[in-house]
Design an enzyme around this catalytic site. Structure first.
Site, PDB file in Angstrom:
ATOM      1  N   GLU A  48      31.484  27.896 -33.015  1.00 57.04           N
ATOM      2  CA  GLU A  48      32.155  26.681 -32.563  1.00 57.04           C
ATOM      3  C   GLU A  48      31.153  25.809 -31.822  1.00 57.04           C
ATOM      4  OE1 GLU A  48      35.658  27.272 -30.241  1.00 57.04           O
ATOM      5  OE2 GLU A  48      36.449  28.847 -31.558  1.00 57.04           O
ATOM      6  N   GLU A  63      36.845  34.500 -28.283  1.00 58.47           N
ATOM      7  CA  GLU A  63      36.226  34.392 -26.946  1.00 58.47           C
ATOM      8  C   GLU A  63      36.815  35.455 -26.024  1.00 58.47           C
ATOM      9  OE1 GLU A  63      37.154  30.311 -26.215  1.00 58.47           O
ATOM     10  OE2 GLU A  63      35.317  29.581 -27.166  1.00 58.47           O
TER      11      GLU A  63
END
Length: 546
Positions: free
Chosen positions: A341, A200
Site C-alpha cells: 500500500e 497491518e
C-alpha cells in the site's frame, strides 16, 4: 487502523468453479480431523511457471488495490458494499488492466463469516464471492494478491486474529483452519496468485512493538507458510507474502523482533538457492501529506513551491533510505519486497495544485521501489473527492486520476533489453522511419536503448523511447530474419510474448513464432535478428532498469 470518515460519511479505511478436490478435502477434515499434511498432496501443475525473485517482481509490475470492498464489514459481517462502494464488476477490473496495472491486491475480511470450532468453516457463499472476484483479475492474465485483512484489527467488530488476544492457542488453531480452506480453494491457480498472510497486524498501539506480541505475529506467519505449503499442488511452489509489525518498514528491518518463517514444506522443484517468500511493507510517509485529513500539508518533494504547505520530513531522501533498507535487509538475500500500500489523499479542495504533488509522490515511490527490487501497489479506496484515494469511479469505471496513473507507469514501464550472450542492448539506432531495422549496441545512456513495455492483453508491445516506433516482426517468418520497427498498430507483428527462461527471458513474436535473438554478433550496430526456438543464449535477454 482506526476507522475514519469523509464529510460524505464514506469510510476510507486507509488500509483495509470450486474444485472437486477442495470439496473432498474439506469434507474429510470435517469428519475425521484430517489435514493435507497427512495425505498425498497434489502435484504442481504443468502450467505453473517457477519465477525467480527478479522475474516475479518484473511480472507483477505496477499494482492497484481493490480497497474498501471485500474487507468492508458491518457489525462484524463482511460485505463488499458495506462502506459505500458498488458491487465489484469484471468491467472495473478490465479498466484497471487497460490503465496499465499488472497486479491487483484484493484485501479480504472473513470475521463473522467463519463458523465455530473445531472446523471454523468459512461461509461458502462468501468464499465463492472471493473466488469470483479473484477470477475477474486472474482470467485477465493479471497477478492477484489476496490476504486476511480486517480480522487482525482491534478496532474492527468481529476481529479475532489479535496478537494481544488472551487465548493464542485458539487463535492459532482458527488461523490454521481458515488458511487451509482458502489455500485449498485456490490450489490449482498458477504462479499469478500470491497469498498474503495478514495485513497491518499489531496491537493497536503505535510505537515500539511489544516483543511478546511480535512473537505471536511471527508464529502466525509460520503457521501460514506451513499450512499453505502442506495443501500441496501449486501452493507448494507459489510465492507467499508476509508482513512484519504493522507493515512498518523500521519495525520490520530493524532489531525489533521480526523473524522470517522457515519454508520447510515447499516443493522440491524450487531451486535450493532461491526463495519463495516475499516481505510486505506499506508506505504513507509523511502522513501529514499522505493521509492526514487536513489542508495544511498539500505539497511534496523538491518541486514544492510553498514551504508552509510542505512537511518537514518524509521527502525524497527519506523515501530513498526507507526502501534501500528493505533492499539491504531482504532483497539482497533473495526475498522480494512488496510495497503493498502507498498513496496520498485528495486535497485539491484546499490546494488546486495538490494532484500534481500526488502524482510526483506516486512516481517517486514507484521509481524507488523499482530501483530497489520491490513491487509498488497503490491504495485505492473507491472514494473520489476530498480526502479520497480513488483513481477510478467504480460506478462508471471511468479513470478519475489519469495524471497519477501516468506518473506510476512512466516509472515502471521503461526498460533496457540486454542479450545474455553478447551483452549488447537492443537499440533503436535513432531510426525513425517505418520499416527500419532494429539494432544492437553496447551499454549507453542513450534513449535509443530505452524501451517502454506496454501491457497489451496477454502480450507486450515494445516501444522505443527515442523514436516512438515499436519492435515489429514485419511479417517475416524465416529464421535469421531482421527485426524491424514500425509506428503503433494493432498488428500481431507488434505483439510479443515474454517467456521466463531460467533466470532470463525469451521474447516470441505473436505473428511468426520467431524469437528475438542477437544473431551471434557482438559488434556495435549489428542488426537485431529473429530465430526459431532453441536453447541458445543468443535468444535469451535480461530486462534491466534504465
Amino acid at each position: 487502523m482506526m476507522l475514519t470518515t469523509t464529510t460524505s460519511l464514506k469510510p476510507i479505511f486507509k488500509s483495509y468453479g470450486i474444485y472437486l478436490l477442495a470439496a473432498v478435502m474439506l469434507l474429510a477434515a470435517s469428519i475425521s480431523g484430517w489435514s493435507p499434511a497427512a495425505s498425498a498432496a497434489p502435484a504442481v501443475t504443468a502450467d505453473f511457471a517457477s519465477l525467480n525473485a527478479s522475474q516475479v517482481v518484473f511480472e507483477m509490475g505496477a499494482g492497484w488495490n481493490l480497497g474498501n470492498q471485500l474487507e468492508a464489514s458491518a457489525s462484524g459481517t463482511p460485505s463488499e458494499t458495506a462502506w459505500g462502494n458498488p458491487t465489484i464488476t469484471q468491467a472495473l477490473i478490465q479498466k484497471v488492466k487497460a490503465a496499465g496495472f499488472k497486479t491487483i491486491r484484493i484485501p479480504v475480511s472473513y470475521l463473522n463469516h467463519i463458523g465455530g470450532a473445531p472446523n471454523y468453516t468459512i461461509n461458502a457463499t462468501w468464499l465463492n464471492r472471493v473466488k469470483t472476484v479473484v477470477d475477474y483479475a486472474y482470467n485477465e492474465g493479471m497477478y492477484v494478491v489476496i490476504n486476511m485483512h480486517g480480522d487482525g484489527y482491534n478496532s474492527v467488530a468481529g476481529s479475532w486474529l489479535l496478537v494481544n488476544g488472551s487465548d493464542q492457542a485458539t487463535i492459532k488453531a482458527k488461523y490454521r483452519k481458515v488458511w487451509q480452506q482458502i489455500a485449498t480453494t485456490f490450489v490449482n491457480y498458477d504462479e499469478r496468485l500470491v497469498f498474503e498472510s495478514m495485513n497491518e497486524e499489531f496491537d493497536g498501539t503505535y510505537g515500539t512493538p511489544n516483543t511478546a506480541y511480535y512473537a505471536n505475529l511471527n508464529a502466525y506467519n509460520q503457521i501460514f507458510v506451513d499450512t499453505v505449503r502442506q495443501t500441496g499442488g501449486n501452493n507448494a511452489a507459489r510465492w507467499l507474502l508476509i508482513p512484519g509489525w504493522n507493515t512498518n518498514i523500521d519495525y520490520t528491518v530493524g532489531n525489533y523482533g521480526f523473524a522470517l518463517p522457515t519454508d520447510n514444506y515447499r516443493s522440491s522443484s524450487i531451486p535450493g538457492s532461491e526463495k519463495r517468500i516475499m516481505i510486505s511493507v506499506h508506505y504513507y510517509s509523511p502522513w501529514d501529506f499522505a493521509g492526514e485529513e487536513s489542508g495544511i500539508i498539500t505539497q511534496w518533494g523538491a518541486g514544492a513551491t510553498n514551504p508552509a504547505k510542505k512537511s518537514t520530513w518524509g521527502q525524497e531522501d527519506y523515501l530513498e533510505a526507507q526502501l534501500k533498507s528493505t533492499y539491504d535487509k531482504f532483497v539482497t538475500q533473495g526475498y522480494p519486497v512488496v510495497v503493498g500500500e502507498f498513496g496520498s489523499v485528495d486535497k485539491t479542495s484546499q490546494d488546486s495544485a495538490n494532484n500534481a504533488y500526488r502524482a510526483t509522490f506516486a512516481k517517486a515511490v514507484s521509481a524507488t521501489a523499482r530501483k530497489y527490487g520491490s513491487v509498488p501497489i497503490i491504495w485505492d479506496n473507491g472514494y473520489n473527492g476530498q480526502y479520497g484515494f480513488g483513481l477510478f469511479n467504480r460506478s462508471t469505471n471511468a479513470v478519475t486520476q489519469q495524471g497519477i496513473i501516468d506518473a506510476i507507469m512512466s516509472a515502471m514501464n521503461a526498460n533496457k533489453l540486454k542479450n545474455a550472450a553478447s551483452s549488447l542492448y537492443v537499440d533503436g539506432m535513432g531510426r525513425g522511419t517505418n520499416g527500419s531495422n532494429a539494432g544492437q549496441w553496447s551499454a549507453s545512456t542513450s534513449s535509443n536503448q530505452i524501451w517502454v513495455m506496454e501491457f497489451y492483453g496477454s502480450y507486450y508491445k515494445i516501444k522505443n523511447s527515442a523514436t516512438g516506433l515499436y519492435l515489429d516482426g514485419m511479417g517475416r517468418t524465416a529464421s535469421g530474419s531482421i527485426c524491424g520497427q514500425w509506428s503503433s498498430s494493432a498488428s500481431s507483428n507488434q505483439r510479443w510474448v515474454l517467456e521466463a527462461y531460467g533466470s532470463n527471458y525469451r521474447m516470441k513474436n505473436a505473428a511468426s513464432g520467431l524469437y528475438l535473438e542477437s544473431g551471434g554478433s557482438s559488434t556495435n550496430g549489428a542488426d537485431l535478428k529473429m530465430a526459431t526456438s532453441s536453447t541458445s543464449t543468443n535468444l535469451q535477454w535480461q530486462i534491466a532498469k534504465p
